[in-house]
Design a protein around this motif. Structure first.
Motif, PDB file in Angstrom:
ATOM      1  N   SER A  97       0.811  -1.208   0.000  1.00 51.16           N
ATOM      2  CA  SER A  97       0.000   0.000   0.000  1.00 51.16           C
ATOM      3  C   SER A  97       0.850   1.265   0.000  1.00 51.16           C
ATOM      4  O   SER A  97       0.917   1.979  -0.981  1.00 51.16           O
ATOM      5  CB  SER A  97      -0.933  -0.023   1.206  1.00 51.16           C
ATOM      6  N   ASN A  98       1.482   1.549   1.140  1.00 53.60           N
ATOM      7  CA  ASN A  98       2.234   2.785   1.295  1.00 53.60           C
ATOM      8  C   ASN A  98       3.413   2.524   2.225  1.00 53.60           C
ATOM      9  O   ASN A  98       3.207   2.102   3.369  1.00 53.60           O
ATOM     10  CB  ASN A  98       1.314   3.860   1.874  1.00 53.60           C
ATOM     11  N   PRO A  99       4.639   2.783   1.783  1.00 49.68           N
ATOM     12  CA  PRO A  99       5.812   2.516   2.627  1.00 49.68           C
ATOM     13  C   PRO A  99       5.784   3.211   3.992  1.00 49.68           C
ATOM     14  O   PRO A  99       6.383   2.726   4.949  1.00 49.68           O
ATOM     15  CB  PRO A  99       6.984   3.024   1.775  1.00 49.68           C
ATOM     16  N   LYS A 100       5.061   4.330   4.103  1.00 49.29           N
ATOM     17  CA  LYS A 100       4.970   5.034   5.386  1.00 49.29           C
ATOM     18  C   LYS A 100       4.348   4.168   6.470  1.00 49.29           C
ATOM     19  O   LYS A 100       4.584   4.384   7.657  1.00 49.29           O
ATOM     20  CB  LYS A 100       4.158   6.321   5.243  1.00 49.29           C
ATOM     21  N   ILE A 101       3.544   3.181   6.085  1.00 54.76           N
ATOM     22  CA  ILE A 101       2.865   2.328   7.055  1.00 54.76           C
ATOM     23  C   ILE A 101       3.871   1.594   7.947  1.00 54.76           C
ATOM     24  O   ILE A 101       3.609   1.360   9.120  1.00 54.76           O
ATOM     25  CB  ILE A 101       1.928   1.326   6.341  1.00 54.76           C
ATOM     26  N   ILE A 102       5.030   1.262   7.378  1.00 52.08           N
ATOM     27  CA  ILE A 102       6.022   0.510   8.151  1.00 52.08           C
ATOM     28  C   ILE A 102       6.373   1.256   9.428  1.00 52.08           C
ATOM     29  O   ILE A 102       6.376   0.658  10.521  1.00 52.08           O
ATOM     30  CB  ILE A 102       7.276   0.213   7.303  1.00 52.08           C
ATOM     31  N   LEU A 103       6.627   2.546   9.335  1.00 53.29           N
ATOM     32  CA  LEU A 103       6.963   3.312  10.542  1.00 53.29           C
ATOM     33  C   LEU A 103       5.733   3.812  11.275  1.00 53.29           C
ATOM     34  O   LEU A 103       5.731   3.868  12.504  1.00 53.29           O
ATOM     35  CB  LEU A 103       7.885   4.478  10.197  1.00 53.29           C
ATOM     36  N   MET A 104       4.688   4.161  10.529  1.00 52.59           N
ATOM     37  CA  MET A 104       3.484   4.673  11.193  1.00 52.59           C
ATOM     38  C   MET A 104       2.839   3.613  12.075  1.00 52.59           C
ATOM     39  O   MET A 104       2.462   3.883  13.210  1.00 52.59           O
ATOM     40  CB  MET A 104       2.474   5.180  10.163  1.00 52.59           C
ATOM     41  N   GLN A 105       2.679   2.416  11.557  1.00 52.39           N
ATOM     42  CA  GLN A 105       2.021   1.352  12.318  1.00 52.39           C
ATOM     43  C   GLN A 105       3.026   0.461  13.037  1.00 52.39           C
ATOM     44  O   GLN A 105       2.712  -0.109  14.064  1.00 52.39           O
ATOM     45  CB  GLN A 105       1.151   0.511  11.393  1.00 52.39           C
ATOM     46  N   GLY A 106       4.232   0.349  12.499  1.00 47.20           N
ATOM     47  CA  GLY A 106       5.203  -0.565  13.081  1.00 47.20           C
ATOM     48  C   GLY A 106       6.270   0.082  13.938  1.00 47.20           C
ATOM     49  O   GLY A 106       6.993  -0.611  14.653  1.00 47.20           O
ATOM     50  N   GLY A 107       6.376   1.402  13.902  1.00 48.96           N
ATOM     51  CA  GLY A 107       7.451   2.098  14.609  1.00 48.96           C
ATOM     52  C   GLY A 107       7.523   1.810  16.098  1.00 48.96           C
ATOM     53  O   GLY A 107       8.575   1.405  16.619  1.00 48.96           O
ATOM     54  N   LEU A 108       6.414   2.021  16.796  1.00 48.55           N
ATOM     55  CA  LEU A 108       6.406   1.758  18.246  1.00 48.55           C
ATOM     56  C   LEU A 108       6.597   0.273  18.552  1.00 48.55           C
ATOM     57  O   LEU A 108       7.237  -0.085  19.537  1.00 48.55           O
ATOM     58  CB  LEU A 108       5.099   2.259  18.869  1.00 48.55           C
TER      59      LEU A 108
END
Length: 119
Positions: A97-108
């Motif tokens: 979908s969107n590479p930002k998801i890796i840090l947005m949803q997976g960061g914490l």
């Protein structure tokens, strides 16, 4: 389990409760539209609305499982498995979908998993 791991695990749980709120209760809101990068009209489509609500329940369950692992069972291994799962799902979302998801949803979750390994 150290207090710092508990704090970060609770932050992950809160993040997933917020996602559940957006997907299940505020499905057609401007904030949901902004967060997921979708037009409000698309979110108002019955099929999309139903899918979002179902996904929201899933995210709420993830939150409950995290809290159970931390407070009811005090089990670092269970918490690590949940964090690894969240990270894998975030990577999948980032790829599809969107590479930002890796840090947005997976960061914490990444931070929490690293803390579990190190502490």
């Amino acid at each position: 389990m150290s207090i710092i791991i508990k704090v970060f695990a609770c932050l992950v749980a809160l993040e997933f409760l917020y996602i559940m709120y957006l997907e299940t209760f505020a499905t057609t809101s401007a904030k949901t539209s902004q967060v997921f990068g979708m037009e409000k009209e698309e979110l108002e489509r019955k099929s999309v609305n139903t899918l979002f609500k179902n996904q929201g329940i899933y995210n709420g369950l993830i939150s409950v499982l995290i809290l159970l692992a931390v407070f009811a069972f005090g089990n670092v291994t269970a918490l690590m498995i949940l964090m690894a799962y969240i990270i894998l799902v975030a990577i999948y979302g980032g790829i599809t979908s969107n590479p930002k998801i890796i840090l947005m949803q997976g960061g914490l979750a990444i931070i929490t998993l690293v803390l579990c390994i190190l502490l």
